[in-house]
Every structure is written in C-alpha cells, then in structure tokens.
Design an enzyme around this catalytic site. Sequence first.
Site, mmCIF file in Angstrom:
data_model
loop_
_atom_site.group_PDB
_atom_site.id
_atom_site.type_symbol
_atom_site.label_atom_id
_atom_site.label_comp_id
_atom_site.label_asym_id
_atom_site.label_seq_id
_atom_site.Cartn_x
_atom_site.Cartn_y
_atom_site.Cartn_z
ATOM 1 N N ASP A 134 -33.225 50.315 44.697
ATOM 2 C CA ASP A 134 -32.352 49.494 45.688
ATOM 3 C C ASP A 134 -33.177 48.872 46.749
ATOM 4 O O ASP A 134 -33.567 47.560 46.265
ATOM 5 C CB ASP A 134 -31.458 50.519 46.443
ATOM 6 C CG ASP A 134 -30.335 49.825 47.039
ATOM 7 O OD1 ASP A 134 -30.279 48.756 47.345
ATOM 8 O OD2 ASP A 134 -29.499 50.458 47.668
ATOM 9 N N HIS A 136 -24.121 53.437 44.059
ATOM 10 C CA HIS A 136 -23.934 54.330 45.145
ATOM 11 C C HIS A 136 -22.641 55.280 45.172
ATOM 12 O O HIS A 136 -22.694 56.510 44.629
ATOM 13 C CB HIS A 136 -23.725 53.805 46.542
ATOM 14 C CG HIS A 136 -24.836 52.946 46.994
ATOM 15 N ND1 HIS A 136 -26.280 53.387 46.964
ATOM 16 C CD2 HIS A 136 -24.816 51.428 47.121
ATOM 17 C CE1 HIS A 136 -26.960 52.270 47.068
ATOM 18 N NE2 HIS A 136 -26.185 51.060 47.137
#
Length: 455
Positions: A321, A270
């Site tokens: 994810d 991220h």
Amino acid sequence: MTQRSYFLDHALLPGGWRRDVRLTTDAGRIASLQADASAEGATRLSGFALPGMPNLHSHAFQRGMAGLAERRGPANDSFWTWREVMYRFNGNLTPDDLEAIAAYAYLEMLEGGFTSVAEFHYLHHAIDGTPFADLGEMSGRILAAAKTVGIGVTLLPVFYNYSGFGGLAPVDGQRRFINAPDRYLQLVARAGELAKGQEGAIVGMAPHSLRAVTPETLTEIVRGGPGGPVHIHIAEQMKEVNDCIAWSGKRPVRWLLDNQRVDQRWCLVHATHLTDDEVADMAASGAVAGLCPLTEANLGDGIFRGTDYIAAHGIYGIGSDSNVEIDAAGELKMLEYSQRLGLRGRNLMTSKEGESTGRRLVDDALEGGAQAMGQNLGVLDVGARADFIVLDGDHPDVVAADGDRALDAWIFCGGRAMVKHVVAGGEAVVAEGRHAKRDAILDRYRKTLARVLSA
C-alpha cells in the site's frame, strides 16, 4: 532472455517441500522441475526456496513520503489528515521523479520477498492537472521502473472522477488523478499498448473507491474495459462506511455486491469494516480481500475480520500500500498479530491443530495474490512465472529446521533480513540480500527526494 538452471536445497513445490530441486527457466517461465536431482551445471542457491510473494496493492510514489506524516496533527488526526500530507507531496512530482521513486520502492520489494506488484496507479497528469501529450506518460514510467529492477507488474490505472459519494466535485489536491470515463478508457488502452512486450507486465483497471465514482460511471468503465483484474478500495475507514450509508442506505461492501458482478476478477482492497453477512457474501463471491496490514496499522484503519473470513473460506492476499515499510514477512506477521491483539489468542489465521501458522499464511497469500495479479505466478510449477525467493539456511533461527519451521522463523523472527536470494522472471536480481542495481537506483532516489522535499 536465456535458459537458466538453478539448484535448490529445499523448495516449496505444489505437493510440499522437496529436496535437491533442479529448476530450469526459459523466457521468464519455469520450463522444468526435478526433485532429488543433480546440481551439475546449475547455479546453486542454498537455503529454503519458496514462490515469490505477490504484492497486490501498492502506491509506489508514496514510498517517497514515508515518515513525513508521523507528527501529531489536530485532535482528530486520522487517515483524512494523512491524506492532506499525501496531496501536498504528490503535487510537485515530475515523471522523472515518479520513475525514480517507483524504482527504489520496487527494489525494496524484491529485497523484501515480493517478486511482483499490482500498482494501483492514480498519479496520471501534469502538476497543474493538465493531461500529458501522451496520456500514458506516467503509466509508462511505472512500467519502466518495474522493468529496470526486474519485478513483475500488474498495472492498474485508477479511475478517479469525484471527491465524495453522490458525485461531489473533485478538490484541488485530486487534480492530477481526475478523468471522465471516456478519457480513462483511453488511458487504460494506452497503458496496455505500453505494456505489450514487457515480460511479466499486464494491465487491469481500478475504480479508486465508491466515493470517487458514481454508479453510472463505475458501470461504464467496468463494461468498457479490456477485462482482467479489477481492484477497488472499499470500507477502509468508518467515515467512508457512514458516508456510504447516508448516500445509499447501504454499507460499501453490501452496495458493491448488490450492484456489480463481483467475482474472481475483483480485489476488494482493505474491506476492513464488515458485517457478518458481508463477510459471508464477499467470501462466496470469489473476490480477493486485499489486505495491507502495515499500512492499515499506520493509518489507524482498524482490524480486518481475518478469522471469520478464513472460516468462510475467503481468499486474501497482502500488499504494501503506502510503502511506509516494505517487507512481505512483516505484512504477514502484522496480519496474524492484529488478530491476536483483537481476539486475545494465538495462531489464529489457521484453524488446523498442529499446522504451521507461517505456512498457512504463505500458502493463502500466494494463492490470493496470484489471483489478484491476474497472472500465472505464486507457485513453483511448470508454466508459471519463474519467481522465487531463497531464505538464508544459515540463519540462527533455522538451525535444524524443516521447511515449515523456516517459514515460521522468517515471518515471526528474521523478517526481510532472511531473504538471501531472489529470482524474478528467471533472472537472479538479488544476491546475498542485495539487489544487483541497488547503488545506482538508490543514488537516483536520494537525489530525487532531496530536490522534491526542498521545493
């Protein structure tokens, strides 16, 4: 595993696009490549062939909760309220359930253009939080799911020890994740034993986040581990950034860079919220930025500083994810579109006039994804894992197209529907857009979800 030969009309090789490429595999690796070759005796796969995309960040079990958190919560509905839904969902999953959900997620990855996955795996223990008799029970199920569908895997057992900065005690929803450093290192070792002999499988490690460790336990597991990839969630949410400042006086990425030897082994997942100095220093470290644009958009994380990062020569890759949507092209499109929305421009993830944005996104994500996986893949070259996808050459969006325009069409127009054939580890696993084992895997997944969601 036998030797196989494939004939590719167009193939993206290290030196660029070539025609009439004969690719031979042996033991899951590319044994030879020849352009301008004969198709005699080879399996012909018509279309545009390119290396399979590495998926550098997945929580496979979350595929089963896709869509469950799309109802309005409190006024401050956010990642943190989504997390409570996730805790409730994983609370009842058995090892059989995990394997069934992971197999379906991995099947969708292959059909969507991903040919390998870094599984950030933290669902370790029994429902009540008690370790299984075999500490690697759940890791073994992840490996079994990957083997069933034929996807390469870098298994990343997650170290999760606390619930917040400063060593806050875990909450009940985290009971299945928690290990002290010594037991965690035993788990990593056991996962390594289970992965031995499975083609395309290796084991790394993953401290979950700075809020889930202390400086002491983070150093202990990094030093005590077996080497290989190290992945960590970082700076995903502003609450995390602010909590880290309150605890240490520094932002998460700055603290990590100042307190660990962050290098090419690391993948910083991220890294959404960065200062100018953090962008420059993270890029200079050689670590990979693990970007998951579809999930980051779904969770409302924010927009990664993509144009600044590539200007600093930073390396990045993409991951699915939460698996709310599994589509390699979709991740790349969302990455570019997020930059366009934030900066009000076009074709921003490339800086060269006249360059195909699709080609630049693919090249960069292949390089970063392979580095994050810690494996020789993401390239059609001798010795690399024989992973490639073939885009439909008859799709209307590629009429009279060259290779780069086919990539633009795949990412910005056709998406996963253009993925016609997939070869992973030398084996043809997807034909005409459909995985060879789809019916059985989907049936098991449906039965699993019906039971889990009615419990």
